[in-house]
Design a protein around this motif. Structure first.
Motif, PDB file in Angstrom:
ATOM      1  N   PRO A 207      20.513 -27.945 -48.571  1.00 10.99           N
ATOM      2  CA  PRO A 207      20.797 -27.443 -47.225  1.00 10.99           C
ATOM      3  C   PRO A 207      21.044 -28.603 -46.256  1.00 10.99           C
ATOM      4  CG  PRO A 207      18.920 -26.281 -48.164  1.00 10.99           C
ATOM      5  CD  PRO A 207      19.217 -27.428 -49.095  1.00 10.99           C
ATOM      6  N   GLY A 208      22.104 -28.490 -45.469  1.00  8.49           N
ATOM      7  CA  GLY A 208      22.393 -29.479 -44.450  1.00  8.49           C
ATOM      8  C   GLY A 208      23.424 -30.509 -44.831  1.00  8.49           C
TER       9      GLY A 208
ATOM     10  N   SER B 201      27.165 -31.625 -45.849  1.00  5.62           N
ATOM     11  CA  SER B 201      28.461 -31.026 -45.538  1.00  5.62           C
ATOM     12  C   SER B 201      29.360 -31.013 -46.770  1.00  5.62           C
ATOM     13  CB  SER B 201      29.168 -31.787 -44.416  1.00  5.62           C
ATOM     14  OG  SER B 201      29.648 -33.038 -44.866  1.00  5.62           O
TER      15      SER B 201
ATOM     16  N   GLY C 111      29.369 -21.176 -49.406  1.00  4.56           N
ATOM     17  CA  GLY C 111      29.072 -19.968 -48.648  1.00  4.56           C
ATOM     18  C   GLY C 111      30.266 -19.056 -48.514  1.00  4.56           C
TER      19      GLY C 111
ATOM     20  N   LYS D  13      31.778 -28.047 -42.668  1.00  8.71           N
ATOM     21  CA  LYS D  13      30.807 -26.970 -42.841  1.00  8.71           C
ATOM     22  C   LYS D  13      29.583 -27.477 -43.601  1.00  8.71           C
ATOM     23  CE  LYS D  13      29.817 -22.560 -45.055  1.00  8.71           C
ATOM     24  NZ  LYS D  13      28.574 -23.121 -45.625  1.00  8.71           N
TER      25      LYS D  13
ATOM     26  N   GLU E  81      24.217 -24.130 -46.703  1.00 10.61           N
ATOM     27  CA  GLU E  81      22.973 -23.454 -46.349  1.00 10.61           C
ATOM     28  C   GLU E  81      22.240 -23.006 -47.603  1.00 10.61           C
ATOM     29  OE1 GLU E  81      23.578 -20.319 -43.533  1.00 10.61           O
ATOM     30  OE2 GLU E  81      25.112 -21.441 -42.436  1.00 10.61           O
ATOM     31  N   LEU E  82      20.927 -22.862 -47.492  1.00 10.93           N
ATOM     32  CA  LEU E  82      20.116 -22.371 -48.606  1.00 10.93           C
ATOM     33  C   LEU E  82      20.635 -20.998 -49.038  1.00 10.93           C
ATOM     34  CD1 LEU E  82      17.616 -22.951 -50.371  1.00 10.93           C
ATOM     35  CD2 LEU E  82      16.283 -21.619 -48.706  1.00 10.93           C
TER      36      LEU E  82
ATOM     37  N   ASP F 231      23.596 -20.562 -50.461  1.00 12.51           N
ATOM     38  CA  ASP F 231      25.054 -20.629 -50.600  1.00 12.51           C
ATOM     39  C   ASP F 231      25.455 -20.908 -52.044  1.00 12.51           C
ATOM     40  OD1 ASP F 231      25.685 -20.211 -47.945  1.00 12.51           O
ATOM     41  OD2 ASP F 231      26.266 -22.287 -47.522  1.00 12.51           O
TER      42      ASP F 231
ATOM     43  N   CYS G 112      22.992 -23.322 -54.238  1.00  8.47           N
ATOM     44  CA  CYS G 112      22.081 -24.140 -53.431  1.00  8.47           C
ATOM     45  C   CYS G 112      20.771 -23.382 -53.301  1.00  8.47           C
ATOM     46  CB  CYS G 112      22.680 -24.424 -52.052  1.00  8.47           C
ATOM     47  SG  CYS G 112      21.578 -25.380 -50.980  1.00  8.47           S
TER      48      CYS G 112
END
Length: 228
Positions: free
Chosen positions: A24-25, A27, A55, A68, A71-72, A74, A98
């Motif tokens: 997460p986080g 790009s 995502g 982009k 995210e957890l 995705d 993820c």
């Protein structure tokens, strides 16, 4: 064939680095940079697309990497589109999760793509007409047909090459004459994504058409979290 194995090995080393970096986080551009860095460090030449997405950008296919953030939960999908040493292509696709817990919808979509690619690969052999191959390929479930990738198989060499063998009913690709021949190398692929759904899955493998049947050159593992 050996140079194409080498290109696959380089791409798969880069895939490993990229998969390990998914969190997460981060790009999409950072993941693209990690992939490209390993390709270049190991003697690859370049990649001709930027197809690393996450995502909602996994559905439909053909978005490209940008800022982009992952995210957890995705899915993260990549099509390598890589030119390796001596100009030989490695064109394979993988989709990763993820996190640790895939949703039922993600697992279903992944299974559709996985089963289609494997069902098609198993059919390939020298002397099989492209039209007969398509007639024997496993059907895609109806919900996945509208956004399906139009080509099931395309040639691989120093570029994405002919033959381009279309999914039945695809309006953009004409069925080629001819048959699989010994020592062809082809990519077998599937995009699975329902219209309006959050997630899509892209899977693709390279197959050497040997005298004894299909030999898969791309050895990178699938994401077990999406297959259980």
């Amino acid at each position: 064939i050996e140079l194409m194995r080498q290109s696959c090995a380089i791409a798969e080393s880069a895939l490993h680095d990229m998969e390990q970096a998914i969190r997460p986080g981060i790009s999409e551009n950072e993941l693209l940079a990690i992939f490209w860095h390993r390709v270049l460090a190991l003697g690859g030449e370049h990649c001709f697309t930027r197809l690393i997405v996450s995502g909602h950008k996994t559905n439909p296919w053909f978005h490209e990497a940008d800022g982009k953030l992952v995210e957890l939960g995705d899915l993260v999908a990549i099509d390598t589109d890589m030119i390796g040493p001596e100009c030989y292509v490695c064109d394979i696709s993988r989709t990763f999760l993820c996190g640790d817990a895939a949703s039922a919808a993600q697992k279903e979509t992944y299974k559709v793509a996985h089963d289609f690619v494997h069902g098609c690969m198993e059919l390939i052999k020298p002397g099989l007409a492209f039209s007969d191959f398509v007639a024997r390929c496993p059907p895609l479930p109806a919900a996945y047909r509208e956004q399906a990738y139009g080509v099931i198989v395309h040639g691989i060499g120093t570029d994405d090459e002919s033959p381009n063998v279309p999914l039945p009913g695809d309006p953009y690709t004409e069925m080629p004459d001819g048959e699989f021949q010994e020592n062809m190398v082809v990519a077998v692929e599937c995009y699975a994504g329902k219209v309006g759904a959050q997630d899509g899955v892209k899977l693709e493998d390279e197959v050497w058409v040997s005298a004894d049947g299909p030999v898969v050159l791309s050895l990178y593992p699938y994401d077990a979290k999406l297959l259980d």
